[in-house]
Each structure stands twice: as C-alpha cells, then as structure tokens.
Design an enzyme around this catalytic site. Structure first.
Site, PDB file in Angstrom:
ATOM      1  N   GLY A  15       0.831  -1.194   0.000  1.00 23.73           N
ATOM      2  CA  GLY A  15       0.000   0.000   0.000  1.00 23.73           C
ATOM      3  C   GLY A  15       0.865   1.243   0.000  1.00 23.73           C
ATOM      4  CB  CYS A  16       0.247   4.611   1.355  1.00 21.44           C
ATOM      5  SG  CYS A  16       1.100   6.178   1.590  1.00 21.44           S
ATOM      6  CG  PHE A  17       5.917   5.087  -0.611  1.00 19.27           C
ATOM      7  CD1 PHE A  17       5.437   6.309  -0.177  1.00 19.27           C
ATOM      8  CD2 PHE A  17       6.403   5.000  -1.902  1.00 19.27           C
ATOM      9  CE1 PHE A  17       5.446   7.426  -1.000  1.00 19.27           C
ATOM     10  CE2 PHE A  17       6.431   6.113  -2.740  1.00 19.27           C
ATOM     11  CZ  PHE A  17       5.944   7.331  -2.282  1.00 19.27           C
TER      12      PHE A  17
END
Length: 179
Positions: A15-17
């Site tokens: 997902g979002c880093f």
C-alpha cells in the site's frame, strides 16, 4: 542481494509507502529505509506518474537490514501484519495497482522464505493471500519529500488517520522488535 558484509536488502509493497516506511523505521535490525517505486515499465517515474496507475509501478520500501539482528522471515511476518494482503490493488481507501501487495525477492533464499511465510499467513487471514511474489526489479527512490514522511508530518490528515494506527498496531504486536 547483499549491500555489504552485514546487511541484506528487502523490497516490499504494502500500500502507501508512508505507512510501510514508518513501521520499518522503528524496527530493530533495519539499518536503512527508502520509499520508492518498483515493478513498472517507466524508468525513473515520478509520484504523479505512478499515482496515475499507468506505469505499472508499486509504491514500495527498500529496506537494508542486519540478518544477525532481524531475519527476513521476521520482516515478512511484520509486513503481513501491517497491511491487508488479501485485497487486489488496494489498501483501505488507496485504490490502484500502485498499492498492490508485492514482495520483490532478491535471491532464491528470499523467494523460498517468502513462499513459506505466505503459506503460514494463509492460516491467519480469512481470505486468500493475493500478495505478488516477483524477482527483484529496478528500484527508483521516491522524491525527497516522501522520505521519512510520517515523522515529518505526524499531524497531516492521512498520517494521523491511516499511518498512526498502523504504527500503533505494530508497536503493540511487536514491541520486542522496536529499535
């Protein structure tokens, strides 16, 4: 891949880093964390290009770790706990191929360990694991403003409502692994 005599590399997309980076920055044995992109066709993509979903890249973190302190298996155990590996191209409200669950293994040994952990995690999750397992791909470091994002912006909306709860979950579940 070995970066020197003591460290190895892991590249993971969950997902979002910003979320993944925040957790691994606090983990004992992780010596360096960079947010970036991997798995796409466009060399040196920008955040805007990756967010369009058209480059094929995933948001990933590149970890350097000391295997004498933390094992690759333990890193993957945390990875599978801090994101949902059962949703295709999605983590919560973040939707698109750039948010896919993916492991870019750096060696045959990492591939074998990843397959083992995926099999173990299949008993933990109610739905099938959809995490992609792929050989190492070129890693492109994300823009500087993405690095260490949560520590720099803890009160930003996404950080407060998405990143912070994941970090809290990690701290509760894996307190013995904190740096």
């Amino acid at each position: 891949m070995t970066t020197n005599d003591k460290t190895e590399v892991a590249v993971l997309g969950g997902g979002c880093f910003w979320c993944t980076e925040a957790v691994f920055l606090e983990m004992r044995g992780i010596t360096h964390v960079e947010s970036g992109y991997a798995g796409g066709l466009e060399p040196n993509p920008t955040y805007e290009q990756v967010c369009s979903g058209g480059t094929g890249h995933a948001e990933v973190v590149r970890l350097e770790f000391d295997p004498g302190v933390i094992s690759y298996h333990d890193i993957l155990e945390v990875f599978f706990t801090i994101h949902d590996p059962t949703t295709v191209n999605r983590q919560g409200n973040d939707i698109g191929p750039q948010y896919r669950s993916v492991i870019y293994y750096q060696s045959p040994q990492q591939e074998a360990i990843a397959r083992q952990v995926i099999a173990e995690m299949a008993n933990v999750w109610d739905a099938p694991i959809v995490t992609q397992l792929e050989p190492a791909q070129p890693f492109y470091k994300a823009e500087d403003y993405h690095q260490d994002y949560f520590r720099q912006h803890p009160l930003q909306g996404y950080c407060a409502f998405v990143v912070a709860p994941k970090l809290s979950k990690f701290r509760k579940m894996f307190g013995e692994r904190l740096a």
